[in-house]
Enzyme design. Structure first.
Site, PDB file in Angstrom:
ATOM      1  CG  ASN A   1     -55.341  -1.786 -16.508  1.00 53.98           C
ATOM      2  OD1 ASN A   1     -54.455  -1.063 -16.996  1.00 53.98           O
ATOM      3  ND2 ASN A   1     -55.629  -1.690 -15.231  1.00 53.98           N
TER       4      ASN A   1
ATOM      5  CD  GLU B   1     -55.360   0.721 -12.621  1.00 55.27           C
ATOM      6  OE1 GLU B   1     -55.305   0.686 -13.733  1.00 55.27           O
ATOM      7  OE2 GLU B   1     -54.848   0.141 -11.919  1.00 55.27           O
TER       8      GLU B   1
ATOM      9  CG  HIS C   1     -52.670   1.756 -15.675  1.00 54.31           C
ATOM     10  ND1 HIS C   1     -52.368   0.762 -14.794  1.00 54.31           N
ATOM     11  CD2 HIS C   1     -51.512   1.984 -16.474  1.00 54.31           C
ATOM     12  CE1 HIS C   1     -51.148   0.408 -14.662  1.00 54.31           C
ATOM     13  NE2 HIS C   1     -50.451   0.887 -15.883  1.00 54.31           N
TER      14      HIS C   1
ATOM     15  CG  ASP D   1     -47.560   6.836 -12.043  1.00 55.51           C
ATOM     16  OD1 ASP D   1     -46.239   6.851 -12.224  1.00 55.51           O
ATOM     17  OD2 ASP D   1     -48.256   6.090 -13.008  1.00 55.51           O
TER      18      ASP D   1
HETATM   19  C1  F6R Z   1     -45.595   4.314 -14.351  1.00 53.94           C
HETATM   20  C2  F6R Z   1     -46.834   4.360 -14.989  1.00 53.94           C
HETATM   21  C3  F6R Z   1     -47.556   2.999 -15.507  1.00 53.94           C
HETATM   22  C4  F6R Z   1     -46.912   2.522 -16.749  1.00 53.94           C
HETATM   23  C5  F6R Z   1     -47.758   1.359 -17.377  1.00 53.94           C
HETATM   24  C6  F6R Z   1     -46.611   0.787 -18.265  1.00 53.94           C
HETATM   25  O1  F6R Z   1     -45.260   5.344 -13.985  1.00 53.94           O
HETATM   26  O2  F6R Z   1     -47.303   5.601 -15.119  1.00 53.94           O
HETATM   27  O3  F6R Z   1     -48.878   3.689 -16.157  1.00 53.94           O
HETATM   28  O4  F6R Z   1     -46.364   3.652 -17.802  1.00 53.94           O
HETATM   29  O5  F6R Z   1     -47.912   0.571 -16.320  1.00 53.94           O
HETATM   30  O6  F6R Z   1     -45.519   0.157 -17.837  1.00 53.94           O
HETATM   31  P1  F6R Z   1     -44.336  -0.378 -18.466  1.00 53.94           P
HETATM   32  O7  F6R Z   1     -43.804   0.479 -19.239  1.00 53.94           O
HETATM   33  O8  F6R Z   1     -43.417  -1.085 -17.407  1.00 53.94           O
HETATM   34  O9  F6R Z   1     -45.000  -1.579 -19.622  1.00 53.94           O
END
Ligand code: F6R
Length: 245
Positions: free
Chosen positions: A136, A143, A138, A67
């Site tokens: 959340n 989302e 995701h 992403d």
């Molecule tokens: C980023 C992504 C997000 C993160 C998630 C957790 O490329 O795909 O879904 O994996 O927000 O982020 P961290 O690892 O910083 O807690």
């Protein structure tokens, strides 16, 4: 799906690096899809060390980014582009022609999503996804509420994603959309490795393992993935019912 609990972040990251290197060893031309964020940072750093130590050649694989923040240029240190180059692609000496990362500056979002869809389809699907988990639930920028048949798309980010996302940036950013590989493509990957560490992720891991597997908490869908591996450290597993307590 398999759940693996590790004593700490170091061991968790080492095991994730083993899986990445193991995937390329067994399928040198694999299509790998990588998330960014705090969770996989060490795993990526260990991947290049391990690949070198075990003489595993990454020159035939293809790497896509899971992403990106829409409107954030690749040179911004908070972008997924910058992160992947810094922690993974440069240390592994991956050639540009082996990589496709979303162009978040595109004027044609549809075209950008089509490009990613064709790369994935052209390979017959993704071989290996490494994903983190948002608070959340995701998965990438899929989302809560994202339909399970979703391909690459631009998503409207939830407030919590925008607020927490600020931690990656040196300056205040105003991002409202993210572009992401779709839930369908992630769920069809041969292997889906999902990682979480630290106490703040404990409620998330509890919900994934003990709540309902549903699009309202996309990461919980890993329970329906035959090649799903949820790897967490002890802290992230600390709210689970036995036998992990
Ligand atoms: C980023 C992504 C997000 C993160 C998630 C957790 O490329 O795909 O879904 O994996 O927000 O982020 P961290 O690892 O910083 O807690």
């Amino acid at each position: 799906m398999e759940l693996k609990v590790f004593p700490d972040y170091n061991e968790l990251s080492a095991a994730a690096a083993e899986m990445i290197v193991g995937c390329v060893r067994s399928k040198p031309d694999a299509l790998l899809c990588f998330a960014t964020g705090d969770t996989p940072k060490l795993a990526y750093q260990l991947t290049s060390v391990l690949a070198q130590k075990n003489n595993v050649d990454f020159s035939s694989c293809f790497i896509i980014g899971l992403d990106e923040w829409m409107g954030i240029p690749p040179e911004n240190t908070g972008s997924c582009h910058y992160f992947l180059h810094h922690y993974l692609l440069s240390p592994l000496k991956i050639n540009q022609r082996q990589v496709y990362l979303f162009n978040a500056m595109t004027a044609n979002e549809e075209d950008e999503c089509d490009k990613m869809d064709s790369i994935i389809a052209g390979n017959g699907g993704i071989d290996f996804v490494l994903a983190g988990i948002g608070l959340n639930g995701h998965l990438g920028f899929n989302e809560p509420g994202t339909a399970t048949n979703t391909m690459a798309h631009v998503a409207i980010l939830e407030e919590i994603t925008k607020t927490i996302g600020q931690k990656y940036f040196e300056e205040n950013v105003n991002v409202s959309n993210g572009i992401t590989v779709g839930l369908k493509q992630v769920m069809q990957a041969k292997t889906l490795l999902m990682m979480a560490n630290g106490r703040k992720k404990a409620p998330v891991i509890k919900r994934i393992m003990e709540g309902e597997a549903s699009i309202h908490f996309p990461a919980s869908l890993i329970r329906q993935h035959i090649g799903g591996v949820l790897m967490v450290d002890n802290e992230a597993a600390s709210q689970l019912e036995t036998p992990f307590k």
